[in-house]
Design an enzyme around this catalytic site. Sequence first.
Site, PDB file in Angstrom:
ATOM      1  N   PRO A  44       6.256   3.951   0.079  1.00 25.03           N
ATOM      2  CA  PRO A  44       6.289   2.935  -0.987  1.00 25.03           C
ATOM      3  C   PRO A  44       7.087   1.693  -0.629  1.00 25.03           C
ATOM      4  CG  PRO A  44       7.738   4.764  -1.535  1.00 25.03           C
ATOM      5  CD  PRO A  44       7.066   5.128  -0.240  1.00 25.03           C
ATOM      6  N   CYS A  45       6.607   0.965   0.323  1.00 25.57           N
ATOM      7  CA  CYS A  45       7.298  -0.259   0.684  1.00 25.57           C
ATOM      8  C   CYS A  45       7.119  -1.312  -0.399  1.00 25.57           C
ATOM      9  CB  CYS A  45       6.776  -0.795   2.018  1.00 25.57           C
ATOM     10  SG  CYS A  45       5.027  -1.155   2.017  1.00 25.57           S
TER      11      CYS A  45
END
Length: 153
Positions: free
Chosen positions: A120-121
Amino acid sequence: MSLISTTITSPIGKIKITISNSKLIKIQLAAQNSPSQNDQNKLIQNVISQLQKYFTDANFFFNLPMQPKGTAFQQKVWRALQNIPCGETKTYGKLAKQLNTSPRAIGNACSKNPIPIIIPCHRVVSQNSDGGFMGKTAGKSLKIKKWLLEHEQ
DNA sequence: TATTCTTTTGGCG
DNA sequence: CGCCAAAAGAATA
């Protein structure tokens, strides 16, 4: 070495999945038109299934064998990203303090994240702006980022 | 080894 | 309050 890639359609556009040696090594958002041929692979179907579950329920926790090619520092950052709670966002500064490094290094690692969404950048934002996503600070990538964040909220 | 990329922070008008 | 410039760490060729 078996290299398998498949493109699927999602609410945020086409997603290209690349697998090597039964490990997920790359995810490409907003992929170009590419043939989806090798989608008979078992792992590919698993990836597709989990992605679709995520698009239905953002709280879904990914459980996939991944092998992102990167340096030790990058993998440390990516691992830290997966610890960010769903729906929450952290700044580069916070992550830097947590990992005992500098925010710029975090941004660099995030830009080179080979597996967006699953890593989940998109939950990492700048302090003053919406932050960057996949190395871009504007454009379609940001639209995807915004969509993902709203999806989790 | 040098260049480039990324965000944060401080100062000035 | 808004804008500009510089700094620091890491990856890449």
